[in-house]
Design an enzyme around this catalytic site. Structure first.
Site, PDB file in Angstrom:
ATOM      1  N   ILE A  55       0.854  -1.186   0.000  1.00  0.00           N
ATOM      2  CA  ILE A  55       0.000   0.000   0.000  1.00  0.00           C
ATOM      3  C   ILE A  55       0.891   1.237   0.000  1.00  0.00           C
ATOM      4  O   ILE A  55       1.544   1.557   0.992  1.00  0.00           O
ATOM      5  CB  ILE A  55      -0.948  -0.012   1.226  1.00  0.00           C
ATOM      6  CG1 ILE A  55      -1.735  -1.332   1.280  1.00  0.00           C
ATOM      7  CG2 ILE A  55      -1.893   1.192   1.185  1.00  0.00           C
ATOM      8  CD1 ILE A  55      -2.680  -1.466   2.455  1.00  0.00           C
TER       9      ILE A  55
ATOM     10  N   ASN B 110       1.553   5.499  -1.384  1.00  0.00           N
ATOM     11  CA  ASN B 110       0.806   6.751  -1.282  1.00  0.00           C
ATOM     12  C   ASN B 110      -0.149   6.945  -2.445  1.00  0.00           C
ATOM     13  O   ASN B 110      -1.206   7.546  -2.292  1.00  0.00           O
ATOM     14  CB  ASN B 110       1.768   7.934  -1.215  1.00  0.00           C
ATOM     15  CG  ASN B 110       2.309   8.087   0.182  1.00  0.00           C
ATOM     16  OD1 ASN B 110       1.549   8.261   1.120  1.00  0.00           O
ATOM     17  ND2 ASN B 110       3.611   7.980   0.332  1.00  0.00           N
TER      18      ASN B 110
ATOM     19  N   TYR C 268      17.887   4.678  11.500  1.00  0.00           N
ATOM     20  CA  TYR C 268      17.124   5.828  11.979  1.00  0.00           C
ATOM     21  C   TYR C 268      17.255   5.999  13.498  1.00  0.00           C
ATOM     22  O   TYR C 268      17.333   5.016  14.231  1.00  0.00           O
ATOM     23  CB  TYR C 268      15.642   5.662  11.603  1.00  0.00           C
ATOM     24  CG  TYR C 268      15.207   6.482  10.396  1.00  0.00           C
ATOM     25  CD1 TYR C 268      16.079   6.708   9.332  1.00  0.00           C
ATOM     26  CD2 TYR C 268      13.930   7.032  10.323  1.00  0.00           C
ATOM     27  CE1 TYR C 268      15.675   7.460   8.237  1.00  0.00           C
ATOM     28  CE2 TYR C 268      13.519   7.783   9.227  1.00  0.00           C
ATOM     29  CZ  TYR C 268      14.405   7.998   8.183  1.00  0.00           C
ATOM     30  OH  TYR C 268      14.012   8.739   7.106  1.00  0.00           O
TER      31      TYR C 268
ATOM     32  N   VAL D 125       8.186   1.762   6.016  1.00  0.00           N
ATOM     33  CA  VAL D 125       8.348   0.302   6.005  1.00  0.00           C
ATOM     34  C   VAL D 125       8.665  -0.199   4.597  1.00  0.00           C
ATOM     35  O   VAL D 125       9.354  -1.217   4.436  1.00  0.00           O
ATOM     36  CB  VAL D 125       7.112  -0.404   6.626  1.00  0.00           C
ATOM     37  CG1 VAL D 125       5.894  -0.317   5.705  1.00  0.00           C
ATOM     38  CG2 VAL D 125       7.444  -1.859   6.948  1.00  0.00           C
ATOM     39  N   ASP D 126       8.244   0.534   3.556  1.00  0.00           N
ATOM     40  CA  ASP D 126       8.609   0.124   2.189  1.00  0.00           C
ATOM     41  C   ASP D 126      10.128   0.242   2.002  1.00  0.00           C
ATOM     42  O   ASP D 126      10.762  -0.606   1.376  1.00  0.00           O
ATOM     43  CB  ASP D 126       7.844   0.922   1.126  1.00  0.00           C
ATOM     44  CG  ASP D 126       7.930   2.439   1.305  1.00  0.00           C
ATOM     45  OD1 ASP D 126       8.396   2.915   2.359  1.00  0.00           O
ATOM     46  OD2 ASP D 126       7.518   3.162   0.371  1.00  0.00           O
TER      47      ASP D 126
ATOM     48  N   SER E 296       6.094   7.332  -5.624  1.00  0.00           N
ATOM     49  CA  SER E 296       5.570   8.688  -5.386  1.00  0.00           C
ATOM     50  C   SER E 296       6.698   9.582  -4.894  1.00  0.00           C
ATOM     51  O   SER E 296       6.797  10.744  -5.256  1.00  0.00           O
ATOM     52  CB  SER E 296       4.483   8.664  -4.322  1.00  0.00           C
ATOM     53  OG  SER E 296       3.501   7.748  -4.670  1.00  0.00           O
TER      54      SER E 296
ATOM     55  N   THR F 107       7.274  23.067 -23.543  1.00  0.00           N
ATOM     56  CA  THR F 107       7.130  23.011 -22.078  1.00  0.00           C
ATOM     57  C   THR F 107       7.170  21.570 -21.561  1.00  0.00           C
ATOM     58  O   THR F 107       7.927  21.256 -20.641  1.00  0.00           O
ATOM     59  CB  THR F 107       5.811  23.680 -21.631  1.00  0.00           C
ATOM     60  OG1 THR F 107       5.776  24.983 -22.178  1.00  0.00           O
ATOM     61  CG2 THR F 107       5.720  23.749 -20.116  1.00  0.00           C
TER      62      THR F 107
HETATM   63  N1  LIG Z   1      -0.619   3.410 -13.693  1.00  0.00           N
HETATM   64  C1  LIG Z   1       0.133   4.269 -12.996  1.00  0.00           C
HETATM   65  N2  LIG Z   1      -0.451   5.077 -12.090  1.00  0.00           N
HETATM   66  C2  LIG Z   1       0.290   5.946 -11.364  1.00  0.00           C
HETATM   67  N3  LIG Z   1       1.599   6.044 -11.477  1.00  0.00           N
HETATM   68  C3  LIG Z   1       2.218   5.278 -12.363  1.00  0.00           C
HETATM   69  C4  LIG Z   1       1.531   4.343 -13.152  1.00  0.00           C
HETATM   70  N4  LIG Z   1       2.431   3.693 -13.911  1.00  0.00           N
HETATM   71  C5  LIG Z   1       3.628   4.207 -13.625  1.00  0.00           C
HETATM   72  N5  LIG Z   1       3.506   5.185 -12.718  1.00  0.00           N
HETATM   73  C6  LIG Z   1       4.618   5.949 -12.211  1.00  0.00           C
HETATM   74  O1  LIG Z   1       4.951   5.317 -11.001  1.00  0.00           O
HETATM   75  C7  LIG Z   1       5.205   6.261  -9.993  1.00  0.00           C
HETATM   76  C8  LIG Z   1       4.561   5.734  -8.765  1.00  0.00           C
HETATM   77  O2  LIG Z   1       5.291   4.585  -8.453  1.00  0.00           O
HETATM   78  P1  LIG Z   1       4.753   3.472  -7.478  1.00  0.00           P
HETATM   79  O3  LIG Z   1       3.684   2.706  -8.140  1.00  0.00           O
HETATM   80  O4  LIG Z   1       5.936   2.753  -6.985  1.00  0.00           O
HETATM   81  O5  LIG Z   1       4.087   4.441  -6.441  1.00  0.00           O
HETATM   82  P2  LIG Z   1       3.598   4.215  -4.991  1.00  0.00           P
HETATM   83  O6  LIG Z   1       3.732   2.801  -4.613  1.00  0.00           O
HETATM   84  O7  LIG Z   1       2.310   4.887  -4.814  1.00  0.00           O
HETATM   85  O8  LIG Z   1       4.709   5.015  -4.306  1.00  0.00           O
HETATM   86  P3  LIG Z   1       4.890   5.070  -2.795  1.00  0.00           P
HETATM   87  O9  LIG Z   1       4.993   3.645  -2.371  1.00  0.00           O
HETATM   88  O10 LIG Z   1       6.180   5.825  -2.714  1.00  0.00           O
HETATM   89  O11 LIG Z   1       3.706   5.786  -2.324  1.00  0.00           O
HETATM   90  C9  LIG Z   1       4.662   7.611 -10.463  1.00  0.00           C
HETATM   91  O12 LIG Z   1       5.681   8.574 -10.309  1.00  0.00           O
HETATM   92  C10 LIG Z   1       4.320   7.410 -11.928  1.00  0.00           C
HETATM   93  O13 LIG Z   1       5.134   8.198 -12.765  1.00  0.00           O
HETATM   94  C1  LIG Z   2       9.008   8.237   1.843  1.00  0.00           C
HETATM   95  C2  LIG Z   2       7.841   7.319   1.558  1.00  0.00           C
HETATM   96  C3  LIG Z   2       6.598   8.121   1.278  1.00  0.00           C
HETATM   97  C4  LIG Z   2       8.201   6.521   0.285  1.00  0.00           C
HETATM   98  O1  LIG Z   2       7.165   5.657  -0.067  1.00  0.00           O
HETATM   99  C5  LIG Z   2       7.606   6.324   2.711  1.00  0.00           C
HETATM  100  O2  LIG Z   2       8.722   5.516   2.876  1.00  0.00           O
HETATM  101  C6  LIG Z   2       7.281   7.019   4.011  1.00  0.00           C
HETATM  102  O3  LIG Z   2       6.188   7.476   4.227  1.00  0.00           O
HETATM  103  N1  LIG Z   2       8.293   7.074   4.929  1.00  0.00           N
HETATM  104  C7  LIG Z   2       8.177   7.675   6.240  1.00  0.00           C
HETATM  105  C8  LIG Z   2       9.202   8.715   6.414  1.00  0.00           C
HETATM  106  C9  LIG Z   2      10.617   8.204   6.392  1.00  0.00           C
HETATM  107  O4  LIG Z   2      10.917   7.142   5.811  1.00  0.00           O
HETATM  108  O5  LIG Z   2      11.481   8.884   6.984  1.00  0.00           O
HETATM  109  K   LIG Z   3       6.802   2.238  -3.050  1.00  0.00           K
END
Ligand SMILES: Nc1ncnc2c1ncn2[C@@H]1O[C@H](COP(=O)(O)OP(=O)(O)OP(=O)(O)O)[C@@H](O)[C@H]1O
Ligand SMILES: CC(C)(CO)[C@@H](O)C(=O)NCCC(=O)O
Ligand SMILES: [K+]
Length: 279
Positions: free
Chosen positions: A7, A9, A92, A100-101, A123, A177
């Site tokens: 899960i 962001n 940390y 945790v990721d 993200s 742009t």
């Molecule tokens: N279908 C999609 N929807 C959203 N983002 C996507 C998609 N496919 C690729 N991306 C890219 O993946 C990135 C998000 O990566 P990931 O899926 O690892 O996010 P996340 O797990 O939500 O991240 P986090 O765990 O940091 O919150 C975005 O920066 C975007 O550019």
């Molecule tokens: C930095 C993110 C958002 C990356 O997914 C996540 O690992 C998180 O919420 N971390 C908590 C803050 C930290 O790792 O210091």
């Molecule tokens: K992630």
């Protein structure tokens, strides 16, 4: 079946893994803010015996998810950042505050190759280091490609960087742009990773294998100068290592773990760093 849940962001990703064969049977993703409604792209819980969860979403999202799953599934394991696990000590000051990721990525990386640099391009872009002996140093957090683009508010957010584009094309000055923004954020991400990697290897006196994961790992990896491996299931690998359920997992094998190329010699990393400082 085992349901693995990551899960994030933005996206909540899941996969179903066969307990008997260790094969991945299916995968999907839903937006993190959405409910887990039947009919959406969610796994069929009837076949699930156990669930393993990594969550960096708000506490309420995790609590709701766990509550829903506990009614339907025998065992629910939720990963958390701890002071020590699997031979790694958390760098940390307050270990439980490390995402945790990131922790799971570091644990997977250490289990696969030992000391390493683990980069998650999601993200956010996170860059973490573990030294030989298992000391996690902490790391760096910067905005992910999508966040950087959105923060500019130039109406370019829907044009993603093509993961197949050549880095040479992405690093030249943009003449529209969308291009200027895409090339700018790409340069920001790639040069930050290159620099941080070289700085930490230099100051710790060790050349580290480099691994990348997350939605933007592939496109970012193409711009990196140093040897590296992309491991889309790295966070899941950490879940497998923390909560081994299959025979392969108990033997230390994580699904989709790549062969990680050896790093270049420390002298070369240092020479590259010295060169970029002189220019
Ligand atoms: N279908 C999609 N929807 C959203 N983002 C996507 C998609 N496919 C690729 N991306 C890219 O993946 C990135 C998000 O990566 P990931 O899926 O690892 O996010 P996340 O797990 O939500 O991240 P986090 O765990 O940091 O919150 C975005 O920066 C975007 O550019
Ligand atoms: C930095 C993110 C958002 C990356 O997914 C996540 O690992 C998180 O919420 N971390 C908590 C803050 C930290 O790792 O210091
Ligand atoms: K992630």
């Amino acid at each position: 079946m085992i349901l693995d849940l990551d899960i994030g962001n933005t996206l909540s990703k899941w996969r179903l893994k066969d307990v008997d064969t260790s094969e991945i049977r299916s995968r999907g993703a839903v937006w993190t803010r959405e409910e887990w409604r039947p009919g959406a792209d969610i796994p069929n819980l009837e076949v699930v015996e156990s669930v393993r969860i990594s969550s960096v979403a708000r506490r309420a999202v995790l609590e709701e998810t766990v509550q829903l799953l506990r009614q339907r599934v025998g065992a629910v394991y939720v990963a958390s950042s701890t002071p020590e696990a699997l031979g790694v000590t958390n760098g940390y000051e307050e270990p439980e505050r490390l995402g945790v990721d990131r922790w799971l990525g570091v644990l997977a990386g250490y289990q696969q190759v030992g000391a390493c640099c683990a980069v998650d391009c999601g993200s956010a872009i996170t860059i973490d280091f573990v030294l030989p002996g298992g000391r996690h140093l902490g790391g760096y957090i910067l905005p992910g490609l999508r966040l950087m683009k959105e923060s500019l508010k130039l109406g370019t957010r829907n044009v993603a960087i093509d993961p197949d584009s050549e880095p040479e094309e992405l690093l030249v000055p943009g003449r529209r742009t969308v291009e200027a923004v895409n090339h700018g954020i790409y340069m920001a991400a790639v040069s930050a990773i290159n620099r941080v990697y070289a700085e930490v290897c230099d100051s710790e006196g060790v050349a580290l294998p480099l691994m990348l994961t997350g939605g933007d790992a592939r496109v970012v990896a193409r711009g990196l100068q140093v040897p590296h491996a992309v491991w889309p299931d790295m966070v899941y690998g950490g879940l497998e290592a923390c909560f081994p359920l299959t025979a392969a997992e108990r033997a230390g094998r994580m699904a989709g773990a790549p062969c990680v190329p050896s790093p270049v010699a420390l002298e070369k990393i240092r020479a590259g760093l010295a060169f970029s400082m002189l220019l």
